[in-house]
Design an enzyme around this catalytic site. Structure first.
Site, PDB file in Angstrom:
ATOM      1  CG  ASP A  64      -5.533   4.930  -0.547  1.00 48.32           C
ATOM      2  OD1 ASP A  64      -6.153   5.321  -1.558  1.00 48.32           O
ATOM      3  OD2 ASP A  64      -5.072   5.722   0.309  1.00 48.32           O
TER       4      ASP A  64
ATOM      5  N   GLY B 272      -9.216   6.758  -5.094  1.00 46.43           N
ATOM      6  CA  GLY B 272      -7.895   6.201  -4.835  1.00 46.43           C
ATOM      7  C   GLY B 272      -7.949   4.708  -4.585  1.00 46.43           C
TER       8      GLY B 272
ATOM      9  CG  ASP C 116      -1.680   1.286   1.409  1.00 51.73           C
ATOM     10  OD1 ASP C 116      -1.959   1.955   0.387  1.00 51.73           O
ATOM     11  OD2 ASP C 116      -2.004   1.640   2.569  1.00 51.73           O
ATOM     12  CB  VAL C 117       2.499   3.091  -2.707  1.00 45.68           C
ATOM     13  CG1 VAL C 117       3.433   4.301  -2.825  1.00 45.68           C
ATOM     14  CG2 VAL C 117       3.250   1.801  -3.003  1.00 45.68           C
ATOM     15  N   GLY C 118       1.355   4.994   0.048  1.00 51.40           N
ATOM     16  CA  GLY C 118       0.735   6.272   0.333  1.00 51.40           C
ATOM     17  C   GLY C 118       1.664   7.414  -0.015  1.00 51.40           C
TER      18      GLY C 118
ATOM     19  CD  GLN D  66       4.452   6.292   7.877  1.00 52.53           C
ATOM     20  OE1 GLN D  66       3.472   5.602   8.156  1.00 52.53           O
ATOM     21  NE2 GLN D  66       5.298   6.719   8.810  1.00 52.53           N
TER      22      GLN D  66
END
Length: 264
Positions: free
Chosen positions: A118, A116, A6-8, A11
């Site tokens: 996520d 998004g 999970d690329v935020g 972080q």
């Protein structure tokens, strides 16, 4: 094993799932998790090296352990680099949450492509665990609210500045305010500047969550509220609205979406 990423914006969270013996992945266990800073200019080779080092800390060989990869990324450049990494270094089935992927959830947004990856993963996992209506509050770079109907439809949500970037803006514009550790103060009514900032941040954002959840419930009816994200463990317990804390909700959503696209 399935590697979920999970690329935020701030972080990147990674999780390694061991498949369970039952049907549809029942009994699946989350064996390991890692949290690293998101660096948008990392190349596919650098990402592969990072994974090798992280797996090595657990005594694992990433190329032997990983049999599939699932990715949600809000950073387009890293999405491409992760795709290249998986193809070049691991050559395993890879599912990237993007338009055209089967999520099992109708997206009732004006433009579904704007949602998004996520946020979709959060909604899928929350509905799988708690049914609907459900409200997911994700404390990330932005604080996002996702609303899922009783039928499992993604209805929409709310986006507002996250806790950390809000505090960063405050500290950068108010010269006399010190940077403080974000922890719970001794009381709401503070007696010094440090605890005043801590009280405002913690209880102020908690009240924000309570107020928005109340307004959302006015529109969709009674709903289960699930908190996730890096600061959910700190802010969630002092809210009135949050029913459940699920720190790895996004990773679990990626696991579910991977299974819907790679059923084998």
């Amino acid at each position: 094993m399935l590697l979920t990423i999970d690329v935020g914006n701030t972080q990147t969270v990674l999780g390694l799932f061991e498949p369970g013996p039952g049907p549809a992945g029942s009994g699946t266990r989350l064996l390991h998790t890692w949290r690293v800073a998101t660096v948008a200019h990392r190349t596919a080779d650098e990402l592969a090296l990072l994974l090798s080092e992280l797996f090595g800390l657990q005594g694992l060989d990433v190329r032997e352990a990983v049999t599939g990869v699932a990715v949600a990324s809000v950073v387009p450049r890293l999405r491409s680099a992760l795709r290249e990494m998986a193809d070049r270094w691991y050559r395993v089935p890879t599912v990237i949450v993007e338009p055209g992927i089967k999520t099992g959830m109708p997206i009732l947004y004006d433009n579904p492509r704007e949602v998004g990856a996520d946020r979709i993963a959060d909604a899928v996992a929350a509905f799988d665990r708690y049914g609907g209506p459900t409200i997911v509050v994700d404390f990330g770079t932005a604080t996002t609210f996702e609303v899922v109907s009783a039928k499992g439809e993604y209805l929409g949500g709310v986006i507002l500045p996250g806790v950390e970037i809000s505090l960063e803006a405050l500290f950068s514009r108010a010269a006399l305010l010190p940077r403080v550790e974000l922890v719970e103060p001794t009381s709401v009514l503070a007696k010094n500047t440090v605890e005043s900032v801590q009280s405002g941040a913690l209880y102020g954002f908690a009240a924000q969550v309570d107020g928005l959840c109340r307004r959302l419930k006015d529109e969709v009816g009674p709903a289960t509220v699930v908190a996730t994200g890096g600061l959910a463990g700190l802010i969630g317990p002092v809210t009135e609205a949050v029913d459940h804390h699920e720190p790895w909700l996004t990773l679990d959503g990626l696991r579910l979406i991977y299974g819907r696209n790679r059923p084998e």
